[in-house]
Design a protein around this motif. Structure first.
Motif, PDB file in Angstrom:
ATOM      1  N   THR A 191      -8.304 -19.448   0.999  1.00  0.00           N
ATOM      2  CA  THR A 191      -7.330 -18.292   0.029  1.00  0.00           C
ATOM      3  C   THR A 191      -5.969 -18.807   0.316  1.00  0.00           C
ATOM      4  O   THR A 191      -5.664 -19.281   1.326  1.00  0.00           O
ATOM      5  CB  THR A 191      -7.451 -16.692   0.992  1.00  0.00           C
ATOM      6  OG1 THR A 191      -6.987 -17.003   2.210  1.00  0.00           O
ATOM      7  CG2 THR A 191      -8.849 -16.477   0.573  1.00  0.00           C
ATOM      8  N   MET A 194      -4.100 -18.171   3.569  1.00  0.00           N
ATOM      9  CA  MET A 194      -4.914 -18.557   4.786  1.00  0.00           C
ATOM     10  C   MET A 194      -4.412 -19.192   5.964  1.00  0.00           C
ATOM     11  O   MET A 194      -4.239 -18.688   7.124  1.00  0.00           O
ATOM     12  CB  MET A 194      -6.042 -19.489   4.380  1.00  0.00           C
ATOM     13  CG  MET A 194      -7.339 -19.756   5.378  1.00  0.00           C
ATOM     14  SD  MET A 194      -8.666 -20.605   5.016  1.00  0.00           S
ATOM     15  CE  MET A 194      -9.610 -19.319   4.031  1.00  0.00           C
ATOM     16  N   THR A 250     -13.427 -13.935   5.232  1.00  0.00           N
ATOM     17  CA  THR A 250     -13.385 -13.174   3.762  1.00  0.00           C
ATOM     18  C   THR A 250     -14.755 -12.920   3.127  1.00  0.00           C
ATOM     19  O   THR A 250     -15.807 -13.317   3.958  1.00  0.00           O
ATOM     20  CB  THR A 250     -12.640 -14.097   2.702  1.00  0.00           C
ATOM     21  OG1 THR A 250     -13.613 -15.432   2.637  1.00  0.00           O
ATOM     22  CG2 THR A 250     -11.235 -14.586   3.195  1.00  0.00           C
ATOM     23  N   ASN A 253     -16.739 -16.232   2.278  1.00  0.00           N
ATOM     24  CA  ASN A 253     -16.993 -17.091   3.494  1.00  0.00           C
ATOM     25  C   ASN A 253     -18.316 -16.228   4.253  1.00  0.00           C
ATOM     26  O   ASN A 253     -18.991 -16.842   4.931  1.00  0.00           O
ATOM     27  CB  ASN A 253     -16.008 -17.110   4.580  1.00  0.00           C
ATOM     28  CG  ASN A 253     -14.900 -18.325   3.895  1.00  0.00           C
ATOM     29  OD1 ASN A 253     -15.223 -19.004   3.058  1.00  0.00           O
ATOM     30  ND2 ASN A 253     -13.701 -18.110   4.149  1.00  0.00           N
TER      31      ASN A 253
END
Length: 320
Positions: A191, A194, A250, A253
């Protein structure tokens, strides 16, 4: 250990040891032991940078200096694929990029002195300087290649459109092109927020397609996503430290985590097999750069160095 053949004829291991903390945060005895074990296991790629841990007092160049002393002591320079990066200085954790010919030339000389070598297998520009014309940068890289007797030239944290423009210019005028691309690449979906650093890049579809079409080799840093999948399998995602939760926990993930746990349960492989195999078995040719906190972690990685993850599984993971 799996390998890739560089244009120079050297074999680059598909696991690369990142030594950013060596010379500063990692105790000398432990750093030496990890390098010894990595080479003993067949590893050849060692990656550093001029500015690593510059934010530690007197840290600039210390990783290169430590590595250079270790190589000199062991007399193993020609066995290694030695990679370093330049063009960046730090004030705290703020990055300042200077890709001028004068700046890069000075840095390269310092890197060669610190590493105690008269040639580099791979030289990378650590960040891009978007306001500087890519043509000027490529002209400078030609001089750097000669000065540093660089086997391969590359870039780290460059956008795909800049890499493409650089190589178009190189092709047009018969210059040495960019052959290596280093970027954030792992099983984890990325992302933009991140790592909270707009100067870094990650593996995206455009970069992947270009590297495959062009035949660029990719060096994936943060290749284990800070151990997210291994730690989540061991203790549960709910018990991860706040940094991993904030940056990697996330929905996408989590789907990959559940797939990984199911796959490991059915096949008997380890989470590290899948995490590293995702890169080392990927149709996109490249290496997984790893940084280790200790020998136990390094041994876990080396156990997975030969593991082959089927391409069909990689494609399934990419769809999650």
């Amino acid at each position: 250990m799996k390998y890739l053949d560089l244009p120079t004829g050297k074999r680059m291991s598909k696991i690369g040891l990142g030594v950013s903390r060596f010379g500063t945060r990692t105790p000398e005895e432990l750093a030496c032991a990890m390098l010894d074990r990595f080479i003993q296991a067949g590893g050849t790629l060692v990656d550093t940078a001029r500015n690593y841990y510059e934010w530690v007092e007197n840290g600039r160049g210390k990783s290169e200096e430590f590595l250079g002393s270790w190589i000199q002591k062991h007399g193993c320079r020609d066995q290694l694929v030695l990679s370093t990066k330049g063009g960046v200085t730090n004030r705290g954790k703020q990055f300042f990029v200077d890709l001028s010919c004068e700046g890069l030339t000075l840095e390269l000389r310092k890197s060669l002195d610190a590493l105690k070598t008269d040639y580099l297998d791979i030289y990378l520009l650590h960040r891009d300087e978007p306001d500087r014309p890519v043509e000027e940068i490529m002209d400078t890289l030609q001089q750097i290649a000669v000065l540093g007797r660089c086997g391969c030239l590359g870039v780290c944290n460059w956008r795909p459109e800049r890499i493409r423009a650089a190589n178009l210019y190189a092709d047009r005028y018969g210059l040495r092109p960019i052959k290596i691309v280093q970027t954030w690449w792992s099983l984890a979906s990325y992302t933009d927020a991140m790592w909270d650093d707009a100067t870094t890049t990650h593996m995206d579809p455009e970069t992947s397609q270009y590297c495959q079409e062009r035949g660029c080799l990719v060096m994936g840093y943060t290749s284990q996503a800070k151990g997210f999948f291994q730690k989540a399998c061991a203790v549960g995602a709910e018990h991860l430290d706040p940094m991993l939760k904030k940056r990697i926990l996330t929905p996408g993930n989590l789907k990959k985590l559940e797939f990984l746990k199911d796959y490991c349960g059915k096949t008997g492989c380890s989470p590290t097999d899948v995490v590293l195999g995702y890169l080392t078995s990927n149709p996109l040719q490249g290496t997984a750069l790893v940084s280790c906190s200790g020998l136990e972690q390094l041994e876990d990685i080396l156990k997975s160095a030969d593991y082959t993850l089927d391409v069909s599984v990689i494609r399934l993971l990419d769809q999650l």
